[in-house]
Design a protein around this motif. Structure first.
Motif, PDB file in Angstrom:
ATOM      1  N   TYR A 161       0.840  -1.204   0.000  1.00 40.36           N
ATOM      2  CA  TYR A 161       0.000   0.000   0.000  1.00 40.36           C
ATOM      3  C   TYR A 161       0.873   1.251   0.000  1.00 40.36           C
ATOM      4  O   TYR A 161       0.623   2.213  -0.742  1.00 40.36           O
ATOM      5  N   SER A 162       1.920   1.235   0.834  1.00 35.37           N
ATOM      6  CA  SER A 162       2.786   2.413   0.980  1.00 35.37           C
ATOM      7  C   SER A 162       3.546   2.702  -0.307  1.00 35.37           C
ATOM      8  O   SER A 162       3.684   3.872  -0.703  1.00 35.37           O
ATOM      9  N   LEU A 163       4.030   1.670  -0.974  1.00 34.63           N
ATOM     10  CA  LEU A 163       4.714   1.882  -2.252  1.00 34.63           C
ATOM     11  C   LEU A 163       3.768   2.538  -3.260  1.00 34.63           C
ATOM     12  O   LEU A 163       4.167   3.444  -4.009  1.00 34.63           O
ATOM     13  N   LEU A 172      10.107   9.790  -5.190  1.00 34.71           N
ATOM     14  CA  LEU A 172      11.118   9.004  -5.898  1.00 34.71           C
ATOM     15  C   LEU A 172      11.581   7.867  -5.000  1.00 34.71           C
ATOM     16  O   LEU A 172      12.064   8.103  -3.887  1.00 34.71           O
ATOM     17  N   LEU A 173      11.449   6.638  -5.464  1.00 31.48           N
ATOM     18  CA  LEU A 173      11.905   5.476  -4.710  1.00 31.48           C
ATOM     19  C   LEU A 173      13.408   5.308  -4.933  1.00 31.48           C
ATOM     20  O   LEU A 173      13.847   5.057  -6.052  1.00 31.48           O
ATOM     21  N   THR A 174      14.201   5.454  -3.879  1.00 28.56           N
ATOM     22  CA  THR A 174      15.659   5.397  -4.014  1.00 28.56           C
ATOM     23  C   THR A 174      16.258   4.119  -3.446  1.00 28.56           C
ATOM     24  O   THR A 174      17.425   3.807  -3.709  1.00 28.56           O
ATOM     25  N   TYR A 175      15.485   3.366  -2.652  1.00 30.11           N
ATOM     26  CA  TYR A 175      15.970   2.095  -2.101  1.00 30.11           C
ATOM     27  C   TYR A 175      14.767   1.243  -1.747  1.00 30.11           C
ATOM     28  O   TYR A 175      13.770   1.745  -1.212  1.00 30.11           O
ATOM     29  N   CYS A 207      12.116   0.591   2.670  1.00 25.64           N
ATOM     30  CA  CYS A 207      12.320   1.427   1.499  1.00 25.64           C
ATOM     31  C   CYS A 207      12.688   2.846   1.923  1.00 25.64           C
ATOM     32  O   CYS A 207      12.460   3.249   3.065  1.00 25.64           O
ATOM     33  N   GLU A 208      13.294   3.559   0.978  1.00 24.24           N
ATOM     34  CA  GLU A 208      13.603   4.968   1.152  1.00 24.24           C
ATOM     35  C   GLU A 208      12.994   5.721  -0.023  1.00 24.24           C
ATOM     36  O   GLU A 208      13.105   5.266  -1.175  1.00 24.24           O
ATOM     37  N   VAL A 209      12.330   6.820   0.272  1.00 26.02           N
ATOM     38  CA  VAL A 209      11.744   7.632  -0.785  1.00 26.02           C
ATOM     39  C   VAL A 209      12.126   9.087  -0.578  1.00 26.02           C
ATOM     40  O   VAL A 209      12.449   9.514   0.532  1.00 26.02           O
ATOM     41  N   GLN A 210      12.083   9.842  -1.670  1.00 22.36           N
ATOM     42  CA  GLN A 210      12.532  11.225  -1.643  1.00 22.36           C
ATOM     43  C   GLN A 210      11.513  12.115  -2.338  1.00 22.36           C
ATOM     44  O   GLN A 210      10.982  11.765  -3.399  1.00 22.36           O
TER      45      GLN A 210
END
Length: 212
Positions: A161-163, A172-175, A207-210
């Motif tokens: 859901y979060s993705l 932006l998904l960075t990891y 995950c990491e997002v920006q």
């Protein structure tokens, strides 16, 4: 799991205003002065019993950390951990995540951590999830341009859901890791829940997002 009520928690928090900031609204825009330095400020929304934020502060003395937790009966345990650690770069706020913009100025926070947030699995509770767009708006308000969210959970449904929520928001998904403890990620600091779930063999998602 239901938290045991601790009627003495408020008094305990009040006894340690240096660590459990009593009126954080009064510090808005001045957290650098409150910490006594201009190091980056990272916050954990839903800090629970405080293991993660305390150990991150210990491992990264050049970063200031604030753990945010709504439940007095939970954050008082985090307070005990912070007192024992006796670190100058960690504080706690007993506030609702919805009040972030009342205590932080735009760009005052450099990173947001979300660890093992309540999944609120029923559709009618979607707006309570800490990765729902309402909360993404709040994080964006207190983060600088290209500010980051680091997210961990054991709940596959919440992760998926979060993705989707991050993507729909334009982050932006960075990891991304679908099995953190079997990945090559270095420097992971576990929360209490993470240790419990991983010991049972459950997969940990991260995950990491920006913001763009």
């Amino acid at each position: 799991m239901r938290t045991r009520n601790k009627p003495w928690a408020a008094e305990r928090l009040a006894d340690y205003p240096h660590y459990a900031v009593p009126v954080p609204e009064n510090v808005k825009g001045n957290w650098s002065e409150d910490f006594g330095n201009h190091n980056p400020l990272h916050i954990e929304v839903g800090t629970g019993k405080g293991r993660f934020v305390t150990e991150m502060a210990r491992a990264n003395p050049d970063v200031n950390y604030i753990g945010i937790e709504l439940s007095e009966s939970v954050i008082v345990t985090a307070l005990d951990r912070v007192i024992e650690a006796d670190l100058p770069n960690v504080k706690l706020l007993n506030i609702n995540a919805e009040d972030l913009t009342a205590v932080f100025e735009k760009g005052e926070v450099h990173r947001v951590y979300l660890n093992f947030s309540d999944p609120w699995p029923k559709n009618r509770h979607e707006k309570r999830r800490l990765t729902y767009k309402k909360f993404l708006d709040l994080y964006k308000t207190v983060l600088p341009e290209k500010g980051e969210i680091h997210f961990k959970t054991d709940n596959q449904g919440l992760f998926e859901y979060s993705l989707q929520s991050f993507s729909a928001y334009g982050l932006l998904l960075t990891y991304v890791s679908l099995d953190l403890h079997k990945s090559d990620f270095e420097g992971n600091i576990m929360t209490e829940y993470e240790e419990k779930f991983s010991n049972k063999g459950q997969r940990i998602y991260r995950c990491e997002v920006q913001y763009q």
